[in-house]
Scaffold this motif. Sequence first.
Motif, PDB file in Angstrom:
ATOM      1  N   SER A 290       0.841  -1.187   0.000  1.00  0.00           N
ATOM      2  CA  SER A 290       0.000   0.000   0.000  1.00  0.00           C
ATOM      3  C   SER A 290       0.881   1.243   0.000  1.00  0.00           C
ATOM      4  O   SER A 290       2.106   1.168   0.137  1.00  0.00           O
ATOM      5  N   TYR A 291       0.242   2.392  -0.121  1.00  0.00           N
ATOM      6  CA  TYR A 291       0.977   3.659  -0.068  1.00  0.00           C
ATOM      7  C   TYR A 291       1.726   3.769   1.260  1.00  0.00           C
ATOM      8  O   TYR A 291       2.899   4.171   1.303  1.00  0.00           O
ATOM      9  N   VAL A 292       1.067   3.390   2.348  1.00  0.00           N
ATOM     10  CA  VAL A 292       1.694   3.471   3.674  1.00  0.00           C
ATOM     11  C   VAL A 292       2.877   2.513   3.760  1.00  0.00           C
ATOM     12  O   VAL A 292       3.933   2.852   4.315  1.00  0.00           O
ATOM     13  N   GLY A 293       2.726   1.308   3.192  1.00  0.00           N
ATOM     14  CA  GLY A 293       3.823   0.351   3.203  1.00  0.00           C
ATOM     15  C   GLY A 293       5.044   0.877   2.469  1.00  0.00           C
ATOM     16  O   GLY A 293       6.183   0.701   2.910  1.00  0.00           O
ATOM     17  N   LYS A 294       4.802   1.530   1.326  1.00  0.00           N
ATOM     18  CA  LYS A 294       5.913   2.117   0.573  1.00  0.00           C
ATOM     19  C   LYS A 294       6.595   3.216   1.377  1.00  0.00           C
ATOM     20  O   LYS A 294       7.838   3.291   1.428  1.00  0.00           O
ATOM     21  N   GLU A 295       5.805   4.068   1.995  1.00  0.00           N
ATOM     22  CA  GLU A 295       6.379   5.158   2.781  1.00  0.00           C
ATOM     23  C   GLU A 295       7.163   4.638   3.981  1.00  0.00           C
ATOM     24  O   GLU A 295       8.242   5.150   4.305  1.00  0.00           O
ATOM     25  N   ASN A 296       6.624   3.622   4.646  1.00  0.00           N
ATOM     26  CA  ASN A 296       7.329   3.053   5.802  1.00  0.00           C
ATOM     27  C   ASN A 296       8.677   2.492   5.392  1.00  0.00           C
ATOM     28  O   ASN A 296       9.679   2.649   6.111  1.00  0.00           O
ATOM     29  N   THR A 297       8.720   1.834   4.248  1.00  0.00           N
ATOM     30  CA  THR A 297       9.984   1.276   3.763  1.00  0.00           C
ATOM     31  C   THR A 297      10.993   2.384   3.500  1.00  0.00           C
ATOM     32  O   THR A 297      12.153   2.315   3.934  1.00  0.00           O
ATOM     33  N   ARG A 298      10.556   3.419   2.792  1.00  0.00           N
ATOM     34  CA  ARG A 298      11.469   4.522   2.450  1.00  0.00           C
ATOM     35  C   ARG A 298      11.923   5.296   3.685  1.00  0.00           C
ATOM     36  O   ARG A 298      13.044   5.823   3.718  1.00  0.00           O
ATOM     37  N   ASP A 299      11.074   5.368   4.708  1.00  0.00           N
ATOM     38  CA  ASP A 299      11.417   6.139   5.910  1.00  0.00           C
ATOM     39  C   ASP A 299      12.351   5.373   6.844  1.00  0.00           C
ATOM     40  O   ASP A 299      13.236   5.966   7.474  1.00  0.00           O
ATOM     41  N   LEU A 300      12.160   4.048   6.953  1.00  0.00           N
ATOM     42  CA  LEU A 300      12.923   3.264   7.924  1.00  0.00           C
ATOM     43  C   LEU A 300      14.336   2.928   7.445  1.00  0.00           C
ATOM     44  O   LEU A 300      15.280   2.929   8.237  1.00  0.00           O
ATOM     45  N   ILE A 301      14.461   2.642   6.160  1.00  0.00           N
ATOM     46  CA  ILE A 301      15.739   2.143   5.639  1.00  0.00           C
ATOM     47  C   ILE A 301      16.903   3.103   5.898  1.00  0.00           C
ATOM     48  O   ILE A 301      17.977   2.671   6.354  1.00  0.00           O
ATOM     49  N   PRO A 302      16.773   4.428   5.633  1.00  0.00           N
ATOM     50  CA  PRO A 302      17.931   5.313   5.844  1.00  0.00           C
ATOM     51  C   PRO A 302      18.487   5.278   7.259  1.00  0.00           C
ATOM     52  O   PRO A 302      19.710   5.324   7.454  1.00  0.00           O
ATOM     53  N   MET A 303      17.623   5.163   8.272  1.00  0.00           N
ATOM     54  CA  MET A 303      18.103   5.112   9.657  1.00  0.00           C
ATOM     55  C   MET A 303      18.859   3.814   9.933  1.00  0.00           C
ATOM     56  O   MET A 303      19.853   3.799  10.664  1.00  0.00           O
ATOM     57  N   LEU A 304      18.389   2.724   9.341  1.00  0.00           N
ATOM     58  CA  LEU A 304      19.092   1.448   9.516  1.00  0.00           C
ATOM     59  C   LEU A 304      20.458   1.498   8.835  1.00  0.00           C
ATOM     60  O   LEU A 304      21.450   0.977   9.361  1.00  0.00           O
ATOM     61  N   VAL A 305      20.498   2.124   7.670  1.00  0.00           N
ATOM     62  CA  VAL A 305      21.768   2.287   6.949  1.00  0.00           C
ATOM     63  C   VAL A 305      22.722   3.150   7.758  1.00  0.00           C
ATOM     64  O   VAL A 305      23.910   2.830   7.887  1.00  0.00           O
ATOM     65  N   ASP A 306      22.210   4.246   8.335  1.00  0.00           N
ATOM     66  CA  ASP A 306      23.045   5.126   9.144  1.00  0.00           C
ATOM     67  C   ASP A 306      23.633   4.396  10.351  1.00  0.00           C
ATOM     68  O   ASP A 306      24.725   4.727  10.825  1.00  0.00           O
ATOM     69  N   ALA A 307      22.913   3.391  10.841  1.00  0.00           N
ATOM     70  CA  ALA A 307      23.390   2.623  11.998  1.00  0.00           C
ATOM     71  C   ALA A 307      24.446   1.604  11.596  1.00  0.00           C
ATOM     72  O   ALA A 307      25.034   0.941  12.459  1.00  0.00           O
ATOM     73  N   GLY A 308      24.680   1.453  10.287  1.00  0.00           N
ATOM     74  CA  GLY A 308      25.720   0.556   9.830  1.00  0.00           C
ATOM     75  C   GLY A 308      25.248  -0.795   9.344  1.00  0.00           C
ATOM     76  O   GLY A 308      26.064  -1.683   9.080  1.00  0.00           O
TER      77      GLY A 308
END
Length: 365
Positions: free
Chosen positions: A126-144
């Motif tokens: 869904s639209y929300v699922g897409k947004e959640n994916t795009r929002d969460l991934i950068p923080m996980l990447v920043d954590a290494g």
Amino acid sequence: MTAANLEQHPLLPWLALQHTHGIGPVRAIQLRRKLGVKWYQSEQLERCTFNAEQRLQLQTAHLDVLEALLTWQQGAANRHILHWDHPDYPEQLKATVGAPLLLFVEGELGELPQAQIAVVGSRHPSYVGKENTRDLIPMLVDAGAIITSGLAIGVDGLSHRATLDAGGTTLAVLGSGLERCYPKRHQRLAAELIDGGGALLSECYPWLGPLAHHFPRRNRIISGLSVGVLVVEAAERSGSLITARYAIEQGREVFAIPGAWQNPLASGCNKLIQQGAKLVMDANDILEELAAFSVAAVKIMQPMSEELLPYPELLDNVGLEVTALDLIASRCQQPVQEVLTRLVELELAGWVETVPGGYVRARRG
């Protein structure tokens, strides 16, 4: 490479295991552990209860397959063939039950042992699922974290793309051979993933196309490589929940994003949370559980040894005699494709074995 050199190649014993009927990855590794690195020598095999056909298959040199694999490996830079004993075979995956005997990799090997978080979900989010994916991934990447997924359309592809956009590294495990990138629309994404320092992985021979039974096997590699699995959106009957189930059995953390009960794409995640998965509101809910990327074994369901038989209606129709796939499906009154997927899971868990002509019940100790 000369014929004499080919006959001494370290991949040949593993190819023999791959091509021996009735020996899956679990039994193959048990054989390796019991007999040691020279398990394939005839005097060693005498210590095992193989029938004549299996003994012949185990001592057959699959030189044609080996030559094809070496041709693939030499066809481009950064192509690797890792057998279970190879020093670059990822330890996180190697520690799991049913780990693949051979792993084909295109890209950087250096990221395989690094801390990975698997991100999986619906092919039609869904639209929300897409947004959640795009929002969460950068923080996980920043954590290494390295982000691992399956290159499928939907959440998988979005996860890879969001990781690359955030300057991170991502790994993709395919349900096809590496020469047959699936889906084709993600060929460019796969190339960018490799250029970004990541890698493509598969246990399928490079020339094999996508088949239905490849994908449950692919899912247990995704979870096996990772310290935790995040399910973004999933229906109650979906491949993402197969990945979560493997993660549970492998002692990995499982995370799920909740959704409205009216949303069918949220029902799988909500069910996981009911069963004990960590509810995720933002990336910190994941990171605090994986502090320093240590693995704390959160058990969402009872381990296999303590629960009732998996798919009992299916196992009731697989005995010690060979039973054909079509006959099993007919007895269970279930679609052949669904029965095949479940049989793959049962084989990986050691409940059934593939033999010529169908399946038999495994003799579990």
